[in-house]
Design an enzyme around this catalytic site. Sequence first.
Site, PDB file in Angstrom:
ATOM      1  N   HIS A  55      -1.610  -5.479   1.331  1.00 39.73           N
ATOM      2  CA  HIS A  55      -2.838  -6.234   1.063  1.00 39.73           C
ATOM      3  C   HIS A  55      -2.481  -7.612   0.533  1.00 39.73           C
ATOM      4  O   HIS A  55      -1.530  -7.753  -0.233  1.00 39.73           O
ATOM      5  CB  HIS A  55      -3.681  -5.521  -0.002  1.00 39.73           C
ATOM      6  CG  HIS A  55      -4.703  -6.436  -0.636  1.00 39.73           C
ATOM      7  ND1 HIS A  55      -5.912  -6.714  -0.051  1.00 39.73           N
ATOM      8  CD2 HIS A  55      -4.647  -7.190  -1.754  1.00 39.73           C
ATOM      9  CE1 HIS A  55      -6.570  -7.591  -0.807  1.00 39.73           C
ATOM     10  NE2 HIS A  55      -5.828  -7.896  -1.850  1.00 39.73           N
ATOM     11  N   LYS A  71       0.838  -1.202   0.000  1.00 41.00           N
ATOM     12  CA  LYS A  71       0.000   0.000   0.000  1.00 41.00           C
ATOM     13  C   LYS A  71       0.878   1.259   0.000  1.00 41.00           C
ATOM     14  O   LYS A  71       2.089   1.187   0.225  1.00 41.00           O
ATOM     15  CB  LYS A  71      -0.934  -0.057   1.225  1.00 41.00           C
ATOM     16  CG  LYS A  71      -1.902  -1.254   1.169  1.00 41.00           C
ATOM     17  CD  LYS A  71      -2.790  -1.338   2.407  1.00 41.00           C
ATOM     18  CE  LYS A  71      -3.737  -2.526   2.299  1.00 41.00           C
ATOM     19  NZ  LYS A  71      -4.642  -2.613   3.474  1.00 41.00           N
ATOM     20  N   GLU A 126      -8.947 -10.309  -8.212  1.00 36.30           N
ATOM     21  CA  GLU A 126      -8.056  -9.158  -8.004  1.00 36.30           C
ATOM     22  C   GLU A 126      -6.947  -9.101  -9.061  1.00 36.30           C
ATOM     23  O   GLU A 126      -6.617  -8.015  -9.553  1.00 36.30           O
ATOM     24  CB  GLU A 126      -7.468  -9.218  -6.588  1.00 36.30           C
ATOM     25  CG  GLU A 126      -8.549  -8.977  -5.529  1.00 36.30           C
ATOM     26  CD  GLU A 126      -8.112  -9.301  -4.100  1.00 36.30           C
ATOM     27  OE1 GLU A 126      -6.922  -9.624  -3.884  1.00 36.30           O
ATOM     28  OE2 GLU A 126      -8.972  -9.219  -3.207  1.00 36.30           O
ATOM     29  N   ASN A 144      -1.919  -0.214   7.349  1.00 41.49           N
ATOM     30  CA  ASN A 144      -1.347  -1.542   7.611  1.00 41.49           C
ATOM     31  C   ASN A 144      -0.477  -2.067   6.466  1.00 41.49           C
ATOM     32  O   ASN A 144      -0.204  -3.256   6.383  1.00 41.49           O
ATOM     33  CB  ASN A 144      -2.440  -2.535   8.042  1.00 41.49           C
ATOM     34  CG  ASN A 144      -3.485  -2.762   6.986  1.00 41.49           C
ATOM     35  OD1 ASN A 144      -3.408  -2.200   5.893  1.00 41.49           O
ATOM     36  ND2 ASN A 144      -4.463  -3.593   7.288  1.00 41.49           N
ATOM     37  N   TYR A 204     -12.313  -3.208  -3.364  1.00 39.39           N
ATOM     38  CA  TYR A 204     -12.853  -3.255  -2.003  1.00 39.39           C
ATOM     39  C   TYR A 204     -14.388  -3.204  -2.005  1.00 39.39           C
ATOM     40  O   TYR A 204     -14.985  -2.676  -1.063  1.00 39.39           O
ATOM     41  CB  TYR A 204     -12.279  -2.101  -1.173  1.00 39.39           C
ATOM     42  CG  TYR A 204     -10.865  -2.338  -0.657  1.00 39.39           C
ATOM     43  CD1 TYR A 204     -10.533  -3.505   0.030  1.00 39.39           C
ATOM     44  CD2 TYR A 204      -9.867  -1.382  -0.817  1.00 39.39           C
ATOM     45  CE1 TYR A 204      -9.243  -3.726   0.517  1.00 39.39           C
ATOM     46  CE2 TYR A 204      -8.573  -1.594  -0.327  1.00 39.39           C
ATOM     47  CZ  TYR A 204      -8.274  -2.773   0.341  1.00 39.39           C
ATOM     48  OH  TYR A 204      -7.003  -2.976   0.831  1.00 39.39           O
TER      49      TYR A 204
HETATM   50  P1  ATP Z   1      -6.544  -6.343   2.948  1.00 35.13           P
HETATM   51  O1  ATP Z   1      -7.816  -6.683   2.198  1.00 35.13           O
HETATM   52  O2  ATP Z   1      -6.100  -4.924   2.710  1.00 35.13           O
HETATM   53  O3  ATP Z   1      -5.480  -7.363   2.731  1.00 35.13           O
HETATM   54  P2  ATP Z   1      -7.659  -7.526   5.281  1.00 35.13           P
HETATM   55  O4  ATP Z   1      -8.174  -8.558   4.363  1.00 35.13           O
HETATM   56  O5  ATP Z   1      -6.793  -7.964   6.421  1.00 35.13           O
HETATM   57  O6  ATP Z   1      -6.847  -6.409   4.511  1.00 35.13           O
HETATM   58  P3  ATP Z   1     -10.236  -6.251   5.184  1.00 35.13           P
HETATM   59  O7  ATP Z   1     -11.324  -6.542   6.125  1.00 35.13           O
HETATM   60  O8  ATP Z   1     -10.305  -6.808   3.794  1.00 35.13           O
HETATM   61  O9  ATP Z   1      -8.865  -6.682   5.893  1.00 35.13           O
HETATM   62  O10 ATP Z   1     -10.066  -4.671   5.115  1.00 35.13           O
HETATM   63  C1  ATP Z   1      -9.378  -4.075   4.044  1.00 35.13           C
HETATM   64  C2  ATP Z   1      -8.579  -2.905   4.555  1.00 35.13           C
HETATM   65  O11 ATP Z   1      -9.461  -1.902   5.032  1.00 35.13           O
HETATM   66  C3  ATP Z   1      -7.669  -3.222   5.742  1.00 35.13           C
HETATM   67  O12 ATP Z   1      -6.445  -3.803   5.381  1.00 35.13           O
HETATM   68  C4  ATP Z   1      -7.481  -1.840   6.329  1.00 35.13           C
HETATM   69  O13 ATP Z   1      -6.525  -1.086   5.552  1.00 35.13           O
HETATM   70  C5  ATP Z   1      -8.853  -1.227   6.127  1.00 35.13           C
HETATM   71  N1  ATP Z   1      -9.678  -1.437   7.317  1.00 35.13           N
HETATM   72  C6  ATP Z   1     -10.298  -2.574   7.702  1.00 35.13           C
HETATM   73  N2  ATP Z   1     -10.952  -2.414   8.861  1.00 35.13           N
HETATM   74  C7  ATP Z   1     -10.723  -1.133   9.223  1.00 35.13           C
HETATM   75  C8  ATP Z   1     -11.121  -0.331  10.317  1.00 35.13           C
HETATM   76  N3  ATP Z   1     -11.890  -0.815  11.295  1.00 35.13           N
HETATM   77  N4  ATP Z   1     -10.695   0.962  10.354  1.00 35.13           N
HETATM   78  C9  ATP Z   1      -9.925   1.468   9.385  1.00 35.13           C
HETATM   79  N5  ATP Z   1      -9.514   0.772   8.310  1.00 35.13           N
HETATM   80  C10 ATP Z   1      -9.912  -0.507   8.231  1.00 35.13           C
HETATM   81 MG    MG Z   2      -9.237  -8.106   2.614  1.00 31.61          MG
END
Ligand code: ATP
Ligand code: MG
Length: 137
Positions: free
Chosen positions: A115, A9, A126, A112, A49
Amino acid sequence: TERTFIAVKPDGVQRGIYPEVLRRFTQRGFKLVAIKLTLADESLLRKHYADLQDKPFFPSLLSYMKSGPVLATVWEGKDVVKQGRSMLGATNPLNSAPGTIRGDFALDTGRNIIHGSDSVENAKKEIGLWFKPEELV
Ligand code: ATP
Ligand code: MG
């Protein structure tokens, strides 16, 4: 063989963590089959997303992901979707074990740094969103 989509990211690119990500996946034994530095546009991010569009953090997630270039990659190898997720750590870096990428380099869920696809099916989706077929070696 199985493939997954891994994206560093904008904060992971800006902070210089992307070489560490490439090193970890390569040294684990996975094969890099596509890579590009790209500015994600809003329509791509909305598709990527789509499952999160009703979440309260969705607008800030979009601006975060548009804040700079993303390093988009595709990796191939045995069980790479699940192994990749485990190398990333938990969504919230505070719940990520040391030794994972988020556990070693991040503190905030909203920053974080990386992804990874969460299923073989989503990986296919994706990869198709982020890459043209001819960009995969
Ligand atoms: P990613 O899809 O980015 O690999 P993930 O699968 O671990 O992450 P998801 O639930 O898909 O988590 O959420 C996608 C992204 O949205 C997260 O990586 C984070 O950057 C953001 N995100 C998720 N939950 C929150 C939250 N509660 N507050 C802020 N940002 C969030
Ligand atoms: Mg995810």
